[in-house]
Design an enzyme around this catalytic site. Structure first.
Site, PDB file in Angstrom:
ATOM      1  N   GLU A 101      -4.184   3.823   5.656  1.00  8.82           N
ATOM      2  CA  GLU A 101      -4.191   3.280   4.288  1.00  8.82           C
ATOM      3  C   GLU A 101      -5.065   4.474   3.614  1.00  8.82           C
ATOM      4  O   GLU A 101      -4.825   5.177   2.681  1.00  8.82           O
ATOM      5  CB  GLU A 101      -4.802   2.217   4.258  1.00  8.82           C
ATOM      6  CG  GLU A 101      -4.803   2.000   2.628  1.00  8.82           C
ATOM      7  CD  GLU A 101      -6.083   0.621   2.024  1.00  8.82           C
ATOM      8  OE1 GLU A 101      -7.197   1.353   1.657  1.00  8.82           O
ATOM      9  OE2 GLU A 101      -5.665  -0.253   1.876  1.00  8.82           O
TER      10      GLU A 101
ATOM     11  N   ARG B  19       0.710  -1.008   0.038  1.00  9.21           N
ATOM     12  CA  ARG B  19       0.410   0.224   0.166  1.00  9.21           C
ATOM     13  C   ARG B  19       0.709   1.414  -0.224  1.00  9.21           C
ATOM     14  O   ARG B  19       0.107   2.531   0.540  1.00  9.21           O
ATOM     15  CB  ARG B  19      -0.873   0.058   1.187  1.00  9.21           C
ATOM     16  CG  ARG B  19      -2.312  -1.329   1.298  1.00  9.21           C
ATOM     17  CD  ARG B  19      -3.293  -1.469  -0.120  1.00  9.21           C
ATOM     18  NE  ARG B  19      -4.650  -1.782   0.363  1.00  9.21           N
ATOM     19  CZ  ARG B  19      -3.984  -2.894  -0.045  1.00  9.21           C
ATOM     20  NH1 ARG B  19      -3.271  -3.599  -0.785  1.00  9.21           N
ATOM     21  NH2 ARG B  19      -5.220  -4.192  -0.315  1.00  9.21           N
TER      22      ARG B  19
ATOM     23  N   SER C 131     -10.844  -1.016   3.279  1.00 11.85           N
ATOM     24  CA  SER C 131     -10.026  -0.646   4.641  1.00 11.85           C
ATOM     25  C   SER C 131      -9.479   0.597   4.778  1.00 11.85           C
ATOM     26  O   SER C 131      -9.268   1.407   3.945  1.00 11.85           O
ATOM     27  CB  SER C 131      -9.079  -1.469   4.033  1.00 11.85           C
ATOM     28  OG  SER C 131      -9.088  -3.522   3.708  1.00 11.85           O
TER      29      SER C 131
HETATM   30  N1  EPU Z   1     -10.740 -11.028  10.157  1.00 12.22           N
HETATM   31  C1  EPU Z   1     -10.961 -10.918  11.182  1.00 12.22           C
HETATM   32  N2  EPU Z   1     -12.525 -10.012  12.193  1.00 12.22           N
HETATM   33  C2  EPU Z   1     -12.886  -8.677  10.608  1.00 12.22           C
HETATM   34  C3  EPU Z   1     -11.545  -8.727   9.461  1.00 12.22           C
HETATM   35  C4  EPU Z   1     -11.087  -9.827   9.203  1.00 12.22           C
HETATM   36  O1  EPU Z   1     -11.553 -11.998  12.245  1.00 12.22           O
HETATM   37  O2  EPU Z   1     -14.019  -8.531  10.833  1.00 12.22           O
HETATM   38  C5  EPU Z   1      -9.486 -11.786   9.713  1.00 12.22           C
HETATM   39  C6  EPU Z   1     -10.416 -12.458   8.402  1.00 12.22           C
HETATM   40  O3  EPU Z   1     -10.804 -13.377   9.141  1.00 12.22           O
HETATM   41  C7  EPU Z   1      -9.014 -12.983   8.168  1.00 12.22           C
HETATM   42  C8  EPU Z   1      -8.344 -11.967   8.280  1.00 12.22           C
HETATM   43  O4  EPU Z   1      -8.482 -11.664   9.504  1.00 12.22           O
HETATM   44  O5  EPU Z   1      -9.122 -14.134   8.862  1.00 12.22           O
HETATM   45  C9  EPU Z   1      -7.771 -10.591   7.334  1.00 12.22           C
HETATM   46  O6  EPU Z   1      -9.096 -10.890   6.647  1.00 12.22           O
HETATM   47  P1  EPU Z   1      -9.590 -10.440   5.062  1.00 12.22           P
HETATM   48  O7  EPU Z   1      -9.125 -11.493   4.006  1.00 12.22           O
HETATM   49  O8  EPU Z   1     -10.739  -9.801   5.094  1.00 12.22           O
HETATM   50  O9  EPU Z   1      -8.684  -9.054   4.854  1.00 12.22           O
HETATM   51  P2  EPU Z   1      -7.599  -7.870   5.446  1.00 12.22           P
HETATM   52  O10 EPU Z   1      -6.376  -8.360   5.097  1.00 12.22           O
HETATM   53  O11 EPU Z   1      -8.906  -7.579   6.450  1.00 12.22           O
HETATM   54  C10 EPU Z   1      -7.563  -6.955   2.546  1.00 12.22           C
HETATM   55  C11 EPU Z   1      -6.956  -5.950   1.752  1.00 12.22           C
HETATM   56  C12 EPU Z   1      -8.418  -5.923   1.204  1.00 12.22           C
HETATM   57  C13 EPU Z   1      -8.624  -6.837   0.286  1.00 12.22           C
HETATM   58  C14 EPU Z   1      -8.079  -7.688   1.475  1.00 12.22           C
HETATM   59  C15 EPU Z   1      -8.751  -9.057   0.124  1.00 12.22           C
HETATM   60  C16 EPU Z   1      -5.952  -4.292   3.330  1.00 12.22           C
HETATM   61  C17 EPU Z   1      -5.667  -3.229   4.390  1.00 12.22           C
HETATM   62  N3  EPU Z   1      -7.112  -5.308   3.106  1.00 12.22           N
HETATM   63  O12 EPU Z   1      -7.924  -7.462   3.591  1.00 12.22           O
HETATM   64  O13 EPU Z   1      -8.283  -4.757   0.662  1.00 12.22           O
HETATM   65  O14 EPU Z   1      -9.863  -6.751  -0.315  1.00 12.22           O
HETATM   66  O15 EPU Z   1      -6.806  -7.702   2.118  1.00 12.22           O
HETATM   67  O16 EPU Z   1      -7.472  -9.339  -0.265  1.00 12.22           O
HETATM   68  O17 EPU Z   1      -4.828  -5.061   3.072  1.00 12.22           O
HETATM   69  C18 EPU Z   1      -8.566  -1.821   0.558  1.00 12.22           C
HETATM   70  O18 EPU Z   1      -7.430  -1.610   0.463  1.00 12.22           O
HETATM   71  O19 EPU Z   1      -9.568  -1.211   0.785  1.00 12.22           O
HETATM   72  C19 EPU Z   1      -9.294  -3.290   1.144  1.00 12.22           C
HETATM   73  C20 EPU Z   1     -10.234  -3.421   0.689  1.00 12.22           C
END
Ligand code: EPU
Length: 340
Positions: free
Chosen positions: A336, A166, A240
């Protein structure tokens, strides 16, 4: 050329968070020449300029002096290269998702995992957008920008963009100095399918899709995003809100001792990326609400705006989240999203 400067425009409908924000001066530009004219106009009045793309990663202040320039520079050019590669050059004002859909229709591989990300093509390199195991840097070849000072255009290579998680040169050394006008991607005609990301894999398995095609990955990403992320046309949000914090192995180990369920991905070099969504989920929960602001009911990392708020409401809410995560985990979350 005559520039049409609109006065006192509410940017609420130009941003996905949807908070009220009055721009004193507003211009939409559809060519580099118009962009230069707009910058000259602002210079004449000594107005600061702010470039608005799709407004999906920014929270605007209640009142914005100066000139807001909306990038509407379009254009798609295609060059078929040797070795089953295709080079596409896309105007910075093109919509990201519509461009990705077009590449999938043509079966050019590389961007399908980045389907449905809101915003414009010109914004994608700034924060090196990423999702479902792919980052835009994997497909970028060069980026063209206009230097706000010299009013000249330049192409820089992927390496010069200094892409990180990012992050890029456009958030660092070139911050506020340049405007991205075009992006060049190198895509593959015989591509590799990337479907290992946990939630994507689970979705495909659930649908009994074993060797997914590019279109199936694209459709799956669209479906997963729709189920996990709020539609900005219905509920204000910027995706995010925070970055996933990167910590050293020692910090991760000590956090894991206290929180055996903590979600993290090893990055190599003794570093771990922690899921900020999980941290916020533990600290305040999904669907937590305070006034007009809240966390999304299916993803705590997404800050949502229920309507009628201002950037001050957003700021106060994210400060509260940061504080609660700091108190619980001794970790500082970094936004972010850009808070102007
Ligand atoms: N999780 C929780 N509770 C929550 C949210 C997430 O326990 O409320 C856990 C999930 O179960 C999972 C882990 O956290 O094990 C990661 O969650 P997720 O796969 O949803 O991905 P993320 O790391 O929260 C990132 C990107 C998103 C992108 C997703 C999918 C960042 C800051 N965010 O989210 O990007 O869509 O991966 O690849 O890196 C964005 O940048 O706006 C965005 C949406």
């Amino acid at each position: 050329m005559s520039l049409v400067v609109q006065k006192k425009i509410d940017l609420k409908s130009y941003t996905t968070m949807g908070v009220h924000s009055i721009a004193e001066n507003f211009i939409e530009v559809s060519t580099i020449e118009e962009l230069i004219e707009a910058l000259k106009w602002a210079k004449e009045y000594e107005f600061p300029t702010f470039i608005l793309g799709g407004g999906s990663n920014v929270v605007m202040p209640e009142h914005l002096q100066g000139l807001v320039i909306a990038n509407r520079i379009m254009g798609r050019q295609v060059d078929h290269l040797k070795n089953d590669k295709v080079l596409i050059r896309v105007g910075g004002g093109e919509g990201w998702h519509s461009m990705v859909s077009w590449t999938v229709e043509n079966q050019w591989y590389g961007l399908e995992n980045l389907a449905l990300i809101p915003g414009l093509v010109g914004a994608a390199p700034i924060q090196n957008i990423g999702a479902y195991g792919v980052e835009v840097k994997d497909a970028i070849l060069r980026v063209q920008y206009l230097d706000k000072q010299s009013l000249t255009t330049h192409w820089i290579s992927k390496e010069e963009c200094l892409f990180g998680y990012r992050d890029s040169i456009f958030k660092q050394q070139l911050r506020e100095k340049v405007i991205i006008v075009a992006v060049e991607f190198e895509l593959q005609k015989k591509g590799e399918i990337k479907a290992e990301y946990e939630s994507l894999k689970a979705y495909l398995e659930d649908k009994s899709i074993v060797n997914p095609t590019q279109k199936e990955v694209f459709d799956a990403v669209v479906a997963v995003r729709k189920s996990r992320l709020p539609d900005p046309n219905v509920l204000g949000n910027c995706g995010s809100f925070f970055k996933n914090p990167v910590v050293r192995a020692e910090t991760f180990e000590s956090l894991k001792k206290e929180n055996p369920e903590i979600k993290a991905y090893p990055l190599g070099n003794g570093l771990f990326k922690l899921a900020a969504g999980w941290l916020i989920d533990q600290a305040v929960g999904k669907g937590y609400r305070k006034g007009v602001m809240g966390t999304y009911e299916h993803q705590a990392l997404v800050v949502v705006h229920h309507g009628g708020g201002s950037s001050r409401d957003v700021q106060a809410f994210v400060e509260e989240i940061r504080l609660k995560v700091l108190q619980k985990f001794h970790l500082e979350l970094e936004a972010e999203v850009q808070l102007v």
